[in-house]
Design an enzyme around this catalytic site. Structure first.
Site, PDB file in Angstrom:
ATOM      1  N   HIS A 250       0.734  -1.092  -0.149  1.00  0.00           N
ATOM      2  CA  HIS A 250       0.498  -0.183  -0.165  1.00  0.00           C
ATOM      3  C   HIS A 250       0.990   1.555  -0.043  1.00  0.00           C
ATOM      4  CE1 HIS A 250      -3.179  -2.371   1.739  1.00  0.00           C
ATOM      5  NE2 HIS A 250      -3.688  -2.235   1.404  1.00  0.00           N
TER       6      HIS A 250
ATOM      7  N   LYS B 226     -17.153  -6.107   5.701  1.00  0.00           N
ATOM      8  CA  LYS B 226     -15.533  -7.060   5.728  1.00  0.00           C
ATOM      9  C   LYS B 226     -15.059  -7.518   7.938  1.00  0.00           C
ATOM     10  CE  LYS B 226     -12.466  -6.774   1.721  1.00  0.00           C
ATOM     11  NZ  LYS B 226     -11.405  -6.261   1.588  1.00  0.00           N
TER      12      LYS B 226
ATOM     13  N   ARG C 274      -1.673  -6.028  -7.927  1.00  0.00           N
ATOM     14  CA  ARG C 274      -1.071  -7.407  -8.272  1.00  0.00           C
ATOM     15  C   ARG C 274      -0.676  -8.361  -9.334  1.00  0.00           C
ATOM     16  NH1 ARG C 274      -3.257  -7.992  -1.925  1.00  0.00           N
ATOM     17  NH2 ARG C 274      -4.458  -7.584  -3.456  1.00  0.00           N
TER      18      ARG C 274
ATOM     19  N   SER D 187      -2.535  -7.908   2.812  1.00  0.00           N
ATOM     20  CA  SER D 187      -3.243  -7.702   4.823  1.00  0.00           C
ATOM     21  C   SER D 187      -3.577  -8.344   5.217  1.00  0.00           C
ATOM     22  CB  SER D 187      -4.325  -6.505   4.761  1.00  0.00           C
ATOM     23  OG  SER D 187      -3.734  -5.139   4.293  1.00  0.00           O
TER      24      SER D 187
HETATM   25  P1  ADP Z   1      -9.850  -3.412  -0.371  1.00  0.00           P
HETATM   26  O1  ADP Z   1     -10.719  -3.775   1.231  1.00  0.00           O
HETATM   27  O2  ADP Z   1     -10.791  -2.336  -1.307  1.00  0.00           O
HETATM   28  O3  ADP Z   1      -9.109  -4.684  -1.383  1.00  0.00           O
HETATM   29  P2  ADP Z   1      -7.304  -3.083   0.583  1.00  0.00           P
HETATM   30  O4  ADP Z   1      -6.330  -2.834   2.265  1.00  0.00           O
HETATM   31  O5  ADP Z   1      -7.179  -5.019   0.386  1.00  0.00           O
HETATM   32  O6  ADP Z   1      -8.592  -2.898   0.609  1.00  0.00           O
HETATM   33  O7  ADP Z   1      -6.560  -2.742  -0.982  1.00  0.00           O
HETATM   34  C1  ADP Z   1      -6.697  -1.237  -1.321  1.00  0.00           C
HETATM   35  C2  ADP Z   1      -6.034  -1.349  -2.791  1.00  0.00           C
HETATM   36  O8  ADP Z   1      -4.624  -1.310  -2.250  1.00  0.00           O
HETATM   37  C3  ADP Z   1      -6.451  -2.181  -3.609  1.00  0.00           C
HETATM   38  O9  ADP Z   1      -6.107  -1.909  -4.908  1.00  0.00           O
HETATM   39  C4  ADP Z   1      -5.092  -3.240  -3.846  1.00  0.00           C
HETATM   40  O10 ADP Z   1      -5.500  -3.997  -4.706  1.00  0.00           O
HETATM   41  C5  ADP Z   1      -4.129  -1.840  -3.197  1.00  0.00           C
HETATM   42  N1  ADP Z   1      -2.757  -3.658  -3.172  1.00  0.00           N
HETATM   43  C6  ADP Z   1      -3.133  -3.797  -1.633  1.00  0.00           C
HETATM   44  N2  ADP Z   1      -1.599  -4.611  -1.663  1.00  0.00           N
HETATM   45  C7  ADP Z   1      -0.951  -4.059  -2.409  1.00  0.00           C
HETATM   46  C8  ADP Z   1       0.355  -4.545  -2.987  1.00  0.00           C
HETATM   47  N3  ADP Z   1       0.570  -5.388  -2.080  1.00  0.00           N
HETATM   48  N4  ADP Z   1       0.427  -3.847  -5.049  1.00  0.00           N
HETATM   49  C9  ADP Z   1      -0.265  -3.049  -4.759  1.00  0.00           C
HETATM   50  N5  ADP Z   1      -0.931  -2.951  -4.439  1.00  0.00           N
HETATM   51  C10 ADP Z   1      -1.767  -3.227  -3.495  1.00  0.00           C
END
Ligand code: ADP
Length: 169
Positions: A18, A42, A91, A129
């Site tokens: 992130h 969630k 990703r 996460s």
């Molecule tokens: P959500 O619940 O909206 O998916 P996340 O916190 O899991 O929220 O992710 C927020 C954004 O960050 C999403 O667009 C996700 O694809 C991106 N993201 C999460 N991990 C990574 C990573 N390792 N590299 C690039 N983008 C990421």
């Protein structure tokens, strides 16, 4: 005119994946507003205020980044900030289908707002996460995957739940 973008997500918790997206997109816009979704439905490990706090700590060195929580539609959050774009990270191909639908729905709701996808840096392509939480829960090392403040909170949280578990025996 200031060019503002929003980066919405659960951030439960924030990872270096992130943070990489935040740092790179902060370089493209005048201001980046990171939005922590409060009511995603969630089950979350960290309450919303703590997720925002961890983001604020980790982005304190980036002057054009602000972090706050929001409820409801991403497009309403984006409009509130007069954002021209919503940033999302990709990703792998597996992210694509969901993100494609989400972007299409958002375009339908707010045609004036673009969704911008940033491809993950390859060293974070596996990082999520959920993986971080799972490894931390099993006592594995997560300090290379999340900022130190987040690692400490994870260690604290799982140590406590481990102790609670032992007491039950
Ligand atoms: P959500 O619940 O909206 O998916 P996340 O916190 O899991 O929220 O992710 C927020 C954004 O960050 C999403 O667009 C996700 O694809 C991106 N993201 C999460 N991990 C990574 C990573 N390792 N590299 C690039 N983008 C990421």
């Amino acid at each position: 005119m200031l060019r503002v973008a929003v980066y919405p997500g659960s951030f439960d918790p924030l990872t270096f994946g992130h943070l990489d997206i935040i740092t790179r997109s902060a370089g493209l816009f005048d201001q980046l507003v990171v939005g922590v979704l409060e009511n995603s439905g969630k089950k979350v490990l960290f309450p919303c205020e703590e997720r925002v706090e961890m983001l604020q700590e980790a982005t304190a060195h980036l002057p054009n980044v602000v972090c706050e929580s929001f409820k409801g539609l991403t497009v309403d959050f984006a409009r509130k900030h007069k954002a021209v774009a919503v940033v999302r990270g990709l990703r792998a191909v597996s992210d694509f289908e969901f993100e494609f639908k989400l972007a299409a729905a958002n375009r339908h709701l707010a045609p004036e707002i673009e969704t911008i996808f940033m491809m993950t840096s390859h060293e974070y392509s596996f990082l999520s996460s959920s993986i971080v939480k799972e490894v931390a829960d099993l006592g594995g090392p997560v300090r290379g995957w999340v900022p130190i403040g987040v690692a400490r909170r994870l260690e604290e949280r799982f140590r406590r739940s481990g102790e609670a578990g032992n007491n039950d025996e």
